[in-house]
Design an enzyme around this catalytic site. Structure first.
Site, PDB file in Angstrom:
ATOM      1  N   ASP A  78       0.811  -1.215   0.000  1.00  0.00           N
ATOM      2  CA  ASP A  78       0.000   0.000   0.000  1.00  0.00           C
ATOM      3  C   ASP A  78       0.844   1.266   0.000  1.00  0.00           C
ATOM      4  O   ASP A  78       0.472   2.281  -0.588  1.00  0.00           O
ATOM      5  CB  ASP A  78      -0.930   0.002   1.221  1.00  0.00           C
ATOM      6  CG  ASP A  78      -2.158  -0.866   0.990  1.00  0.00           C
ATOM      7  OD1 ASP A  78      -2.110  -1.731   0.092  1.00  0.00           O
ATOM      8  OD2 ASP A  78      -3.157  -0.684   1.702  1.00  0.00           O
ATOM      9  N   CYS A 119       0.993  -8.397   4.778  1.00  0.00           N
ATOM     10  CA  CYS A 119       0.598  -6.999   4.614  1.00  0.00           C
ATOM     11  C   CYS A 119      -0.885  -6.817   4.345  1.00  0.00           C
ATOM     12  O   CYS A 119      -1.657  -7.759   4.294  1.00  0.00           O
ATOM     13  CB  CYS A 119       1.479  -6.328   3.568  1.00  0.00           C
ATOM     14  SG  CYS A 119       3.157  -6.051   4.214  1.00  0.00           S
ATOM     15  N   ASP A 120      -1.257  -5.571   4.113  1.00  0.00           N
ATOM     16  CA  ASP A 120      -2.589  -5.040   4.375  1.00  0.00           C
ATOM     17  C   ASP A 120      -3.770  -5.876   3.883  1.00  0.00           C
ATOM     18  O   ASP A 120      -4.624  -6.282   4.656  1.00  0.00           O
ATOM     19  CB  ASP A 120      -2.696  -3.639   3.789  1.00  0.00           C
ATOM     20  CG  ASP A 120      -1.787  -2.654   4.499  1.00  0.00           C
ATOM     21  OD1 ASP A 120      -0.774  -3.098   5.072  1.00  0.00           O
ATOM     22  OD2 ASP A 120      -2.074  -1.457   4.482  1.00  0.00           O
ATOM     23  N   LYS A 121      -3.885  -6.102   2.582  1.00  0.00           N
ATOM     24  CA  LYS A 121      -5.064  -6.793   2.058  1.00  0.00           C
ATOM     25  C   LYS A 121      -4.830  -8.287   1.945  1.00  0.00           C
ATOM     26  O   LYS A 121      -5.773  -9.053   1.716  1.00  0.00           O
ATOM     27  CB  LYS A 121      -5.433  -6.236   0.666  1.00  0.00           C
ATOM     28  CG  LYS A 121      -5.546  -4.733   0.609  1.00  0.00           C
ATOM     29  CD  LYS A 121      -6.443  -4.196   1.702  1.00  0.00           C
ATOM     30  CE  LYS A 121      -6.270  -2.708   1.905  1.00  0.00           C
ATOM     31  NZ  LYS A 121      -4.925  -2.285   2.258  1.00  0.00           N
ATOM     32  N   CYS A 193       5.328  -2.541   8.329  1.00  0.00           N
ATOM     33  CA  CYS A 193       5.656  -1.244   8.912  1.00  0.00           C
ATOM     34  C   CYS A 193       5.490  -1.250  10.433  1.00  0.00           C
ATOM     35  O   CYS A 193       4.554  -1.838  10.959  1.00  0.00           O
ATOM     36  CB  CYS A 193       4.809  -0.151   8.271  1.00  0.00           C
ATOM     37  SG  CYS A 193       5.054  -0.034   6.487  1.00  0.00           S
ATOM     38  N   GLU A 441      -6.815   4.534  -0.206  1.00  0.00           N
ATOM     39  CA  GLU A 441      -6.400   5.120   1.066  1.00  0.00           C
ATOM     40  C   GLU A 441      -5.932   6.557   0.848  1.00  0.00           C
ATOM     41  O   GLU A 441      -5.303   6.872  -0.166  1.00  0.00           O
ATOM     42  CB  GLU A 441      -5.257   4.313   1.687  1.00  0.00           C
ATOM     43  CG  GLU A 441      -5.694   2.979   2.234  1.00  0.00           C
ATOM     44  CD  GLU A 441      -4.572   2.230   2.925  1.00  0.00           C
ATOM     45  OE1 GLU A 441      -4.872   1.250   3.604  1.00  0.00           O
ATOM     46  OE2 GLU A 441      -3.401   2.634   2.778  1.00  0.00           O
ATOM     47  N   SER A 467      -5.112   4.818   5.559  1.00  0.00           N
ATOM     48  CA  SER A 467      -4.072   3.899   5.985  1.00  0.00           C
ATOM     49  C   SER A 467      -4.121   3.733   7.495  1.00  0.00           C
ATOM     50  O   SER A 467      -4.572   4.628   8.221  1.00  0.00           O
ATOM     51  CB  SER A 467      -2.707   4.458   5.581  1.00  0.00           C
ATOM     52  OG  SER A 467      -1.667   3.846   6.308  1.00  0.00           O
TER      53      SER A 467
END
Length: 553
Positions: A78, A119-121, A193, A441, A467
């Site tokens: 992202d 990570c995110d998705k 992160c 985002e 985010s």
């Protein structure tokens, strides 16, 4: 075993021949076939270390008595996709990932799955697939990144030392050299992160729901512990297959409520609202948006986590991790099962001491309410989401003047050119699931507002999302979205907007007659993207208040 359908009997002679063609010995044909869905890629810092974890998962599977097969799953970073066309693809990849895992597991009749993610998705996509398939699954999240280190013990982190630093540089607060130091130190190596952004929040919630082993959600990417967790997960999946323990027996309504509680207590990413709703949908669990707010009023915020606070994932892990949060929340956590046998209350009891400077007690919370609040009003009749843990006391109630933009880039240009001033409410619309498409985002504009020192005088509202690194008075997920004719489409420059987080209100201070006149003139927008996957996605994706799931309708 499910895999008997491709390896047993005369009619499966061609299938066995193909399996042997891939290197499977005859001696392995009677063992459980375990798929390892790996999202390794050189493109994402959170995923570059997965080749090592793959080795340990495979060792664990074979030690446990199974046979491992690797197959690839895509990932989007992202941070790299942020602020340009690439971010349109981020949320939609969640659906692609779920579909790909389902497709491979069903087509090859795999007995169980190890889902290697970070990570995110990617993590929510993997969990959606696990819930949909309901075959034995275990999740291995690859772990958070170490904080960057500078002189005099300063810790660097991705958002504050890149996106916000960029705005500070633009404002003349830091020099070329200082900006370069930030860039060089913000991401020191592999891992997701460092703060409680979406990736780490979802890793924690995966562990909370019992779908990964203890400490998997917080153990650092560079640690030997992460290797041991990977190995143990490989062993465990064979046992889960043998005992037919499946995700829907673990991801119950009570488990989802625990996940929401932990998210609220830690002040996690607002994206988890979308993801938990979508995962619950796949698991057949009724999880209304309102539940986040009901639990939020009864769940104090117990941690001050980066980006809005001071602590990093490495601090949370040492302080007690997820089990430490269970211990501090006490009876607010329901006693639910996990795929490794221990219950949540047993995990809490296993922790001798919790560092209550990092994970506070219920008697000494950071804030009386949880980190996420759900707002309603004539702009957002079906709800909007705010990460109130990242909002200063001065902005919990605010009345400002609308400055409207029909795309993120237009708003970003206005912010960086100094056209947004104290007292403004930045309205970014046509960025929802359909209108975006992909519900981008808005980290770049929110970080720019903070970096320019406007965090206590400017609010931002959007039908897009934020985010996990966002902080400040930023309200997203406004439903219905502008592309569906939602009220946010009818806001005009100069309108007064009221934000009242304690009162859970988001109101456009315009009379109904004016709104009706505007509504009669509104026309559906021309789609921004007319070809390819995103054009198809826009036709089937639902509103944010449902989790932005896709339907067959």
């Amino acid at each position: 075993m499910r895999s008997d359908l491709i390896k047993k009997g005369l009619e499966r002679t061609p299938h066995r021949a193909l399996l042997k063609g891939s290197g499977v010995p005859q001696s392995q044909m009677d063992k459980p076939f375990i798929g390892v869905a790996t999202s390794f890629t050189d493109l994402i810092p959170g995923h570059v270390g997965m080749r090592d974890l793959e080795r340990f998962i495979e060792k664990g599977v074979h030690t446990g008595g199974g046979h491992a097969f690797f197959f690839g799953i895509p990932g989007v970073c992202d941070g790299i996709a942020m602020g340009h066309k690439g971010m349109h693809y981020s949320l939609p990849t969640r659906e692609l990932i779920a579909d790909m895992v389902e497709s491979v597991a069903e087509a090859h009749r795999l007995d169980g799955l190890v889902l290697l993610t970070n990570c995110d998705k990617i993590t929510p996509g993997m969990l959606m697939a696990a819930a949909r398939l309901d075959i034995p699954c275990i999740v291995v999240t690859a772990g958070p990144m170490l904080s960057g280190r500078g002189q005099a013990g300063r810790k660097f982190s991705f958002v504050s030392d890149t996106f916000e630093a960029m705005a500070r540089y633009k404002a003349g607060v830091i020099s070329d050299k200082e900006l370069q130091v930030c860039e060089d130190n913000a991401c020191p190596g592999m891992g997701s992160c460092q703060g409680l952004f979406t990736a780490n929040t979802m890793a924690i919630l995966t562990e909370t729901m019992g779908m990964s082993l203890p400490r998997c959600g917080t153990a650092l990417a560079v640690s030997a512990l992460k290797r041991r967790i990977a190995f143990a997960s490989g062993e465990k999946i064979v046992e889960l297959v043998q005992n037919n323990i499946t995700p829907r027996s673990i991801m119950t309504r009570a488990a989802f409520e625990n996940a929401i509680r932990v998210d609220l207590a830690l002040g996690g990413s607002s994206n988890t609202v979308l993801h938990l709703l979508a995962i619950a949908h796949e698991a057949g669990v009724d999880l209304p948006l309102e539940l986040f707010d009901i639990l939020g009023k009864d769940t104090p915020q117990l941690a001050s986590m980066n980006p809005a606070g001071e602590h990093f994932m490495e601090d949370l892990d040492i302080a007690g991790g997820v089990s430490g949060v269970f211990k501090q929340l006490g009876d607010k956590i329901k006693d639910t099962g996990t795929l490794f046998g221990l219950t949540t209350h047993q995990l809490a009891e296993s922790i001798q001491n919790v560092d209550d400077e990092v994970i506070h007690s219920l008697d000494n919370p950071i804030k009386k309410e949880g980190g996420i609040a759900i707002l309603y009003g004539n702009i957002a009749p079906r709800g909007a989401v705010v990460k109130q843990s990242g909002v200063s006391a001065a902005m919990m109630q605010f009345e400002g003047v609308a400055r409207c933009f029909d795309a993120e880039e237009l708003a970003m240009s206005a912010i960086m050119e100094g056209k947004i001033t104290a007292g403004d409410v930045v309205v970014i619309r046509y960025e929802g699931p359909k209108g975006g498409p992909g519900m981008r985002e808005m980290l770049a504009p929110t970080a720019a507002i903070m970096g320019l020192g406007l965090g206590d005088s400017v609010a931002l509202i959007t039908d897009g999302r934020f985010s996990g690194g966002t902080r400040g008075p930023c309200i997203g997920h406004i439903s219905p979205e502008a592309a569906e004719g939602g009220p946010i489409a009818l806001v005009a420059d100069g309108d007064k907007i009221l934000l009242d987080i304690p009162g859970r209100r988001l109101e456009l201070l315009v009379d109904e007659a004016t709104m009706s006149a505007r509504r009669s003139k509104w026309q559906a927008p021309i789609p921004k993207i007319k070809t390819g996957w995103l054009a198809r996605y826009a036709k089937v994706v639902t509103s944010a208040h449902t989790g932005a799931i896709t339907t067959a309708d």
